[in-house]
Structure formats: structure tokens, C-alpha cells
Design a protein around this motif. Sequence first.
Motif, mmCIF file in Angstrom:
data_model
loop_
_atom_site.group_PDB
_atom_site.id
_atom_site.type_symbol
_atom_site.label_atom_id
_atom_site.label_comp_id
_atom_site.label_asym_id
_atom_site.label_seq_id
_atom_site.Cartn_x
_atom_site.Cartn_y
_atom_site.Cartn_z
ATOM 1 N N UNK A 47 15.980 -34.291 -28.008
ATOM 2 C CA UNK A 47 16.940 -35.335 -27.621
ATOM 3 C C UNK A 47 18.129 -34.667 -26.952
ATOM 4 N N UNK A 48 18.459 -35.129 -25.771
ATOM 5 C CA UNK A 48 19.632 -34.610 -25.075
ATOM 6 C C UNK A 48 20.874 -35.277 -25.599
ATOM 7 N N UNK A 49 21.936 -34.516 -25.654
ATOM 8 C CA UNK A 49 23.250 -35.053 -26.012
ATOM 9 C C UNK A 49 24.174 -34.713 -24.865
ATOM 10 N N UNK A 50 24.976 -35.628 -24.507
ATOM 11 C CA UNK A 50 25.913 -35.372 -23.423
ATOM 12 C C UNK A 50 26.018 -36.579 -22.533
ATOM 13 N N UNK A 51 27.142 -36.689 -21.903
ATOM 14 C CA UNK A 51 27.424 -37.841 -21.057
ATOM 15 C C UNK A 51 26.355 -37.981 -19.971
ATOM 16 N N UNK A 65 12.413 -20.656 -36.312
ATOM 17 C CA UNK A 65 13.313 -21.441 -37.139
ATOM 18 C C UNK A 65 14.515 -20.579 -37.459
ATOM 19 N N UNK A 66 15.678 -21.169 -37.403
ATOM 20 C CA UNK A 66 16.930 -20.451 -37.626
ATOM 21 C C UNK A 66 17.643 -21.110 -38.790
ATOM 22 N N UNK A 71 16.635 -24.603 -35.060
ATOM 23 C CA UNK A 71 15.516 -23.892 -34.445
ATOM 24 C C UNK A 71 15.941 -23.421 -33.063
ATOM 25 N N UNK A 72 15.351 -22.324 -32.638
ATOM 26 C CA UNK A 72 15.501 -21.873 -31.258
ATOM 27 C C UNK A 72 14.328 -22.459 -30.491
ATOM 28 N N UNK A 73 14.621 -23.118 -29.367
ATOM 29 C CA UNK A 73 13.570 -23.724 -28.553
ATOM 30 C C UNK A 73 13.674 -23.230 -27.117
ATOM 31 N N UNK A 74 12.535 -23.235 -26.419
ATOM 32 C CA UNK A 74 12.488 -22.907 -24.998
ATOM 33 C C UNK A 74 12.062 -24.178 -24.259
ATOM 34 N N UNK A 89 19.682 -22.992 -29.263
ATOM 35 C CA UNK A 89 19.648 -23.221 -30.713
ATOM 36 C C UNK A 89 20.038 -24.671 -30.943
ATOM 37 N N UNK A 90 19.160 -25.431 -31.620
ATOM 38 C CA UNK A 90 19.373 -26.864 -31.812
ATOM 39 C C UNK A 90 19.207 -27.261 -33.266
ATOM 40 N N UNK A 91 19.826 -28.390 -33.628
ATOM 41 C CA UNK A 91 19.608 -28.976 -34.944
ATOM 42 C C UNK A 91 18.201 -29.573 -34.983
ATOM 43 N N UNK A 92 17.523 -29.435 -36.120
ATOM 44 C CA UNK A 92 16.166 -29.964 -36.258
ATOM 45 C C UNK A 92 16.109 -31.474 -36.056
#
Length: 124
Positions: A47-51, A65-66, A71-74, A89-92
Motif C-alpha cells: 500500500x502506498x502512502x503519500x499525497x 523480516x526486520x 520487512x525489507x521489500x524490493x 523498510x515497511x510496516x507489515x
Amino acid sequence: RYCGVSWLKEPPGRPSCEEAYEQAMARVQGRGSFRPRWRPGDAVEVAWRGKGFEGSWTAAEVLVLDGPRHAMVRFAEFVDEVGSRLVERLELERLRLVPPPHGAPWTPRVGERVEGLWNDCWWE
């Protein structure tokens, strides 16, 4: 006392409230028998966050997993200024399963929620 009640007796063979709490916290914090939903190599959507990007999802792969909440994602489609696929690095909670491939031709029904692919993102 059992679970803060003096007249309630602890059931035999069951952990005390304190032990149950500690076991639950160990699972939540990634220790003990905690089994994460995601694994390295899993295909996910982020899910993208941002205007301007609210309600959009894009393809990625879990690298590692961090901790219990990250988690680190590509990313599959997004690259940096030198052309390397972005890693973040994103929230699960921002990850979801990739939908299964659809088979036969499909016609949406009136009122059915759909997502559309535009600019490398799925939009709600």
C-alpha cells in the motif's frame, strides 16, 4: 489469586495469567513460537502512502523480516536514479497477498468493488 480474582482457582495444566501474558508477548515480539505471515521471497503488494497515492497498491518481494513489525521489500516496477529496483523498510500492515490469477473472462456486477491497473499500481 487467578487472573486478579481471589476466589477463582487456576485450572490444572494451564498457564497462569502472567505466564499466558508472557507467552503471548513473546509471540507478538517475534520470540518463542511466533510464526510470521510473510517469508523472504514472498510476492506481495504494498500500500502506498503519500499525497496522490492513497488507495494504490504495487508489486514487491519480501527480502527479509526486520523484527516483528517490519520487512525489507524490493519493488517490482519502481527503480532509483541508476535503474536499480527500489528497496524499502515497511510496516507489515502495508503488505497484502498478491491476488490469484483470474481464469475465464470476467464481467463485474453492478456495485462490485474493483481495482484498476494504472501507472504500475493497482487503484481501489
